[in-house]
Design an enzyme around this catalytic site. Structure first.
Site, PDB file in Angstrom:
ATOM      1  N   ARG A 105      12.922  -4.317   5.593  1.00  0.00           N
ATOM      2  CA  ARG A 105      12.602  -2.980   5.117  1.00  0.00           C
ATOM      3  C   ARG A 105      13.547  -2.682   3.956  1.00  0.00           C
ATOM      4  O   ARG A 105      14.760  -2.601   4.134  1.00  0.00           O
ATOM      5  CB  ARG A 105      12.783  -1.934   6.218  1.00  0.00           C
ATOM      6  CG  ARG A 105      12.496  -0.488   5.775  1.00  0.00           C
ATOM      7  CD  ARG A 105      12.771   0.479   6.927  1.00  0.00           C
ATOM      8  NE  ARG A 105      12.681   1.870   6.517  1.00  0.00           N
ATOM      9  CZ  ARG A 105      11.588   2.627   6.578  1.00  0.00           C
ATOM     10  NH1 ARG A 105      10.466   2.094   7.040  1.00  0.00           N
ATOM     11  NH2 ARG A 105      11.603   3.885   6.196  1.00  0.00           N
ATOM     12  N   HIS A 132       3.226  -0.449   2.467  1.00  0.00           N
ATOM     13  CA  HIS A 132       3.718  -0.114   3.816  1.00  0.00           C
ATOM     14  C   HIS A 132       2.665  -0.568   4.837  1.00  0.00           C
ATOM     15  O   HIS A 132       2.020   0.240   5.502  1.00  0.00           O
ATOM     16  CB  HIS A 132       3.950   1.393   3.913  1.00  0.00           C
ATOM     17  CG  HIS A 132       4.863   1.793   5.034  1.00  0.00           C
ATOM     18  ND1 HIS A 132       5.301   0.919   5.995  1.00  0.00           N
ATOM     19  CD2 HIS A 132       5.412   3.006   5.351  1.00  0.00           C
ATOM     20  CE1 HIS A 132       6.079   1.555   6.845  1.00  0.00           C
ATOM     21  NE2 HIS A 132       6.174   2.815   6.479  1.00  0.00           N
ATOM     22  N   GLN A 135       2.586   0.521   8.687  1.00  0.00           N
ATOM     23  CA  GLN A 135       2.186   1.923   8.844  1.00  0.00           C
ATOM     24  C   GLN A 135       0.668   2.051   8.817  1.00  0.00           C
ATOM     25  O   GLN A 135       0.086   2.863   9.537  1.00  0.00           O
ATOM     26  CB  GLN A 135       2.796   2.777   7.733  1.00  0.00           C
ATOM     27  CG  GLN A 135       2.456   4.266   7.817  1.00  0.00           C
ATOM     28  CD  GLN A 135       3.107   4.950   9.001  1.00  0.00           C
ATOM     29  OE1 GLN A 135       4.315   4.824   9.199  1.00  0.00           O
ATOM     30  NE2 GLN A 135       2.342   5.689   9.779  1.00  0.00           N
ATOM     31  N   ASP A 227       2.668  12.901   2.436  1.00  0.00           N
ATOM     32  CA  ASP A 227       3.946  12.227   2.590  1.00  0.00           C
ATOM     33  C   ASP A 227       4.992  13.056   1.853  1.00  0.00           C
ATOM     34  O   ASP A 227       4.651  14.001   1.118  1.00  0.00           O
ATOM     35  CB  ASP A 227       3.859  10.806   1.997  1.00  0.00           C
ATOM     36  CG  ASP A 227       5.059   9.930   2.332  1.00  0.00           C
ATOM     37  OD1 ASP A 227       5.871  10.344   3.191  1.00  0.00           O
ATOM     38  OD2 ASP A 227       5.189   8.856   1.727  1.00  0.00           O
ATOM     39  N   CYS A 268       3.338  10.073   7.758  1.00  0.00           N
ATOM     40  CA  CYS A 268       4.083   8.903   8.237  1.00  0.00           C
ATOM     41  C   CYS A 268       5.485   9.265   8.715  1.00  0.00           C
ATOM     42  O   CYS A 268       6.137   8.450   9.379  1.00  0.00           O
ATOM     43  CB  CYS A 268       4.142   7.834   7.156  1.00  0.00           C
ATOM     44  SG  CYS A 268       4.888   8.383   5.610  1.00  0.00           S
ATOM     45  N   ARG A 313       3.151   3.082  15.795  1.00  0.00           N
ATOM     46  CA  ARG A 313       3.916   2.084  15.040  1.00  0.00           C
ATOM     47  C   ARG A 313       4.379   0.975  15.981  1.00  0.00           C
ATOM     48  O   ARG A 313       4.390  -0.205  15.619  1.00  0.00           O
ATOM     49  CB  ARG A 313       5.138   2.732  14.371  1.00  0.00           C
ATOM     50  CG  ARG A 313       4.847   3.699  13.242  1.00  0.00           C
ATOM     51  CD  ARG A 313       4.221   3.052  12.031  1.00  0.00           C
ATOM     52  NE  ARG A 313       4.977   1.914  11.526  1.00  0.00           N
ATOM     53  CZ  ARG A 313       6.125   1.989  10.839  1.00  0.00           C
ATOM     54  NH1 ARG A 313       6.676   3.165  10.591  1.00  0.00           N
ATOM     55  NH2 ARG A 313       6.725   0.893  10.394  1.00  0.00           N
TER      56      ARG A 313
END
Length: 333
Positions: A105, A132, A135, A227, A268, A313
């Site tokens: 990440r 991503h 996600q 987001d 998210c 997730r």
């Protein structure tokens, strides 16, 4: 099919493969809820390499590894020489010789790609500035849980349209056959290269893609997605983003424009919806705002599925790890 393969970005996988991972995640969620053991990775060691801070990604990979019988090892930016005294390729070779799988990440997509090219073990992208992918699996799993399917649904993303979330939602929707609209100011819309990829994928599924700066395009939305307005590493851009994106806040007035009482809200996370964080307290002091990309009213409403989405997730990351490292019998995808 999946064995030994890295999970770096959505466009590396076919529609059928992504569908398989989503459905496998739904199955694994049921196993966990029923407390049925599923240790497909017993005896494996997993490196969790983090340049960027994280709550959901770190927690999900850690619990997923434990549930699958593997041993996770967290390696933060101050724990390894990655990118400082040792090249990405050299780091990959060292970690690949000691671990069975690597999660990354961080900032640059090139770094996670280089890890995968040199490690000799599966590498999973927990987030980069461009994509991503883990996600996305959680998001479309959540949509399927709510509506029974995602194909043909209308997803609207509103806000900063040139970040990793907008990129991934645009392309993954196109791959899966979901109609997607990106609503953002003209200078914050997805790059033309990303749009081109999405349109190519949409020709195979019939997904309808729309990119606009007009908030009235939320009409008919089944999902409203937003987001944060300032991504990690862009903390100096609050002045311009707040001014530019306030008209794109997700609030009750925007939801009314959908004309769909069943429309849900997704994010998210983390979200700036109240003053209960140090960052929002600072923003409030400077801009006299109590909410940014979404109002507290919408965030806490029955329309919001953000915590179901966050839990997913775990299950989708577990599916990716098991499928790529667990020697599963998958006859056809």
């Amino acid at each position: 099919m999946f064995q030994g393969k890295s999970f770096l970005k959505e466009i590396d996988f076919t529609k059928d493969e992504l569908v398989y991972l989503i459905d496998f995640a739904i199955h694994l969620k049921k196993l966990k809820q029923a407390k049925i053991s599923h240790q497909y990775l017993a005896g494996k060691n997993i490196a969790l390499l983090f340049e960027k801070t994280s709550t959901r990604t770190r927690a999900a990979f850690t619990v997923a590894a434990n549930d699958l019988g593997a041993q996770p090892e967290f390696l933060g930016q101050n724990d390894v020489q990655f990118g400082k005294k040792e090249s990405t390729a050299d780091t990959a070779k060292v970690l690949g010789a000691m671990f069975d799988g690597i999660q990354f990440r961080g900032f640059k997509q090139n770094d996670v790609e280089s890890l995968a090219q040199n490690a000799g073990v599966p590498v999973w992208n927990g987030l980069t500035d461009t994509w991503h992918p883990t996600q996305m699996l959680a998001d479309f799993m959540t949509i399927k849980e709510v509506f029974g399917d995602y194909v043909g649904k209308n997803l609207v993303y509103i806000g900063d349209g040139r970040n990793n979330m907008a990129n991934s939602l645009l392309v993954t929707s196109a791959i899966l056959g979901v109609n997607v609209t990106i609503i953002a100011p003209n200078d914050l819309q997805p790059e033309l290269e990303i749009q081109k990829i999405a349109h190519e994928k949409a020709t195979l599924t019939g997904a309808v893609l729309t990119i606009t700066d007009d908030t009235s395009a939320v009409k008919g939305a089944d999902v409203i997605y937003t987001d944060v307005w300032v991504s990690m590493g862009e903390e100096d851009k609050y002045d311009e983003r707040v001014q530019k994106l306030l008209p794109y806040q997700v609030n009750a007035a925007l939801f009314a424009k959908t004309e769909n009482e069943n429309c849900i809200f997704m994010h998210c996370l983390p979200a700036f919806h109240d003053l209960n964080t140090r960052t929002m307290a600072e923003i409030h002091e400077k801009y006299d705002l109590t909410e940014l990309e979404v109002t507290d009213e919408i965030f806490k409403s029955v329309k919001s599925v953000v915590f179901q989405e966050a839990e997913n997730r775990l299950h989708t990351i577990k599916a990716v790890m098991a499928a790529t490292l667990g020697n599963l019998f998958i006859p056809k995808v």
